[in-house]
Design a protein around this motif. Structure first.
Motif, PDB file in Angstrom:
ATOM      1  N   PHE A  19       0.570  -1.211  -0.077  1.00 24.45           N
ATOM      2  CA  PHE A  19      -0.229   0.052   0.080  1.00 24.45           C
ATOM      3  C   PHE A  19       0.921   1.349  -0.066  1.00 24.45           C
ATOM      4  N   ASN A  20       2.020   1.079   0.644  1.00 27.63           N
ATOM      5  CA  ASN A  20       2.896   2.369   0.620  1.00 27.63           C
ATOM      6  C   ASN A  20       3.343   2.772  -0.768  1.00 27.63           C
ATOM      7  N   LEU A  25       2.848   5.822  -6.021  1.00 25.19           N
ATOM      8  CA  LEU A  25       2.450   5.972  -7.404  1.00 25.19           C
ATOM      9  C   LEU A  25       1.157   6.742  -7.737  1.00 25.19           C
ATOM     10  N   GLU A  26       0.299   6.450  -6.609  1.00 25.56           N
ATOM     11  CA  GLU A  26      -0.973   7.354  -7.026  1.00 25.56           C
ATOM     12  C   GLU A  26      -0.570   8.749  -7.032  1.00 25.56           C
ATOM     13  N   GLU A  27       0.005   9.251  -5.732  1.00 28.79           N
ATOM     14  CA  GLU A  27       0.542  10.492  -5.783  1.00 28.79           C
ATOM     15  C   GLU A  27       1.201  11.162  -6.760  1.00 28.79           C
ATOM     16  N   GLN A  28       2.155  10.413  -7.350  1.00 35.59           N
ATOM     17  CA  GLN A  28       2.868  10.660  -8.572  1.00 35.59           C
ATOM     18  C   GLN A  28       1.810  11.142  -9.632  1.00 35.59           C
ATOM     19  N   GLU A  29       0.823  10.215  -9.977  1.00 33.20           N
ATOM     20  CA  GLU A  29       0.019  10.474 -10.916  1.00 33.20           C
ATOM     21  C   GLU A  29      -0.897  11.487 -10.854  1.00 33.20           C
ATOM     22  N   VAL A  83       5.656   1.606 -13.262  1.00 36.95           N
ATOM     23  CA  VAL A  83       4.278   1.234 -12.928  1.00 36.95           C
ATOM     24  C   VAL A  83       3.523  -0.024 -13.834  1.00 36.95           C
ATOM     25  N   ARG A  84       4.281  -0.321 -14.855  1.00 34.92           N
ATOM     26  CA  ARG A  84       4.075  -1.304 -15.718  1.00 34.92           C
ATOM     27  C   ARG A  84       4.376  -2.907 -14.952  1.00 34.92           C
ATOM     28  N   ALA A  85       5.563  -2.715 -14.164  1.00 30.97           N
ATOM     29  CA  ALA A  85       5.795  -3.908 -13.578  1.00 30.97           C
ATOM     30  C   ALA A  85       4.862  -4.141 -12.414  1.00 30.97           C
ATOM     31  N   TYR A  86       4.598  -2.932 -11.697  1.00 26.15           N
ATOM     32  CA  TYR A  86       3.572  -3.629 -10.748  1.00 26.15           C
ATOM     33  C   TYR A  86       2.231  -3.773 -11.227  1.00 26.15           C
ATOM     34  N   SER A  87       1.826  -3.329 -12.282  1.00 31.86           N
ATOM     35  CA  SER A  87       0.504  -3.677 -12.942  1.00 31.86           C
ATOM     36  C   SER A  87       0.659  -5.051 -13.556  1.00 31.86           C
ATOM     37  N   LYS A  88       1.667  -5.548 -13.732  1.00 34.48           N
ATOM     38  CA  LYS A  88       1.880  -6.756 -14.840  1.00 34.48           C
ATOM     39  C   LYS A  88       0.939  -8.166 -14.086  1.00 34.48           C
ATOM     40  N   PRO A  89       1.014  -8.230 -13.067  1.00 38.43           N
ATOM     41  CA  PRO A  89       0.206  -9.516 -12.120  1.00 38.43           C
ATOM     42  C   PRO A  89      -1.414  -9.307 -12.641  1.00 38.43           C
ATOM     43  N   LEU A  90      -1.752  -8.190 -12.315  1.00 39.43           N
ATOM     44  CA  LEU A  90      -3.129  -7.817 -12.406  1.00 39.43           C
ATOM     45  C   LEU A  90      -3.633  -8.045 -14.033  1.00 39.43           C
TER      46      LEU A  90
END
Length: 126
Positions: A19-20, A25-29, A83-90
């Protein structure tokens, strides 16, 4: 799960997703979609990258932001790779689910087609 991305022929490991990290990432977006100056957006992305992969690796890949030797495009590319690396599993999960549904739909269509052919064969012409 392990997370990493490839850049410049090298695989760079990322910390475990949490979550951290999601909050960062959300703050950066939010920053990227806001009205801040381009340099400020790049600075915050650079700092985010540094927090993810470490100061030394960031210097190796991008150079020193303070000395102005950093290519803004490279900052953006590495940020997007993170961002892509963290999104890849989903993304993989969703693709697998879609593929399964597509396969199921194809099987259902074939079964209905076979049933229709059998039904047509059983009809007698007068």
């Amino acid at each position: 799960m392990e997370y990493s991305f490839r850049y410049g022929g090298e695989t760079i490991s990322l910390p475990k997703y949490s979550f951290n990290i999601a909050n960062k990432l959300e703050e950066q977006e939010e920053i990227n979609s806001g009205n801040r100056k381009f340099r400020d957006k790049c600075r915050t992305m650079y700092d985010l990258i540094k927090s993810m992969i470490g100061s030394e690796k960031t210097l190796d890949l991008l150079g020193d932001f303070e000395k102005g030797e950093v290519d803004p495009n490279e900052i953006n590319i590495i940020y997007l790779l993170i961002v892509r690396a963290y999104s890849k599993p989903l993304e993989s999960f969703n693709n697998d689910e879609f593929s399964d549904k597509l396969r199921e739909a194809d099987v259902d269509k074939i079964v209905r087609l076979v049933e229709a052919v059998e039904k047509a064969n059983s009809l007698k012409l007068n």
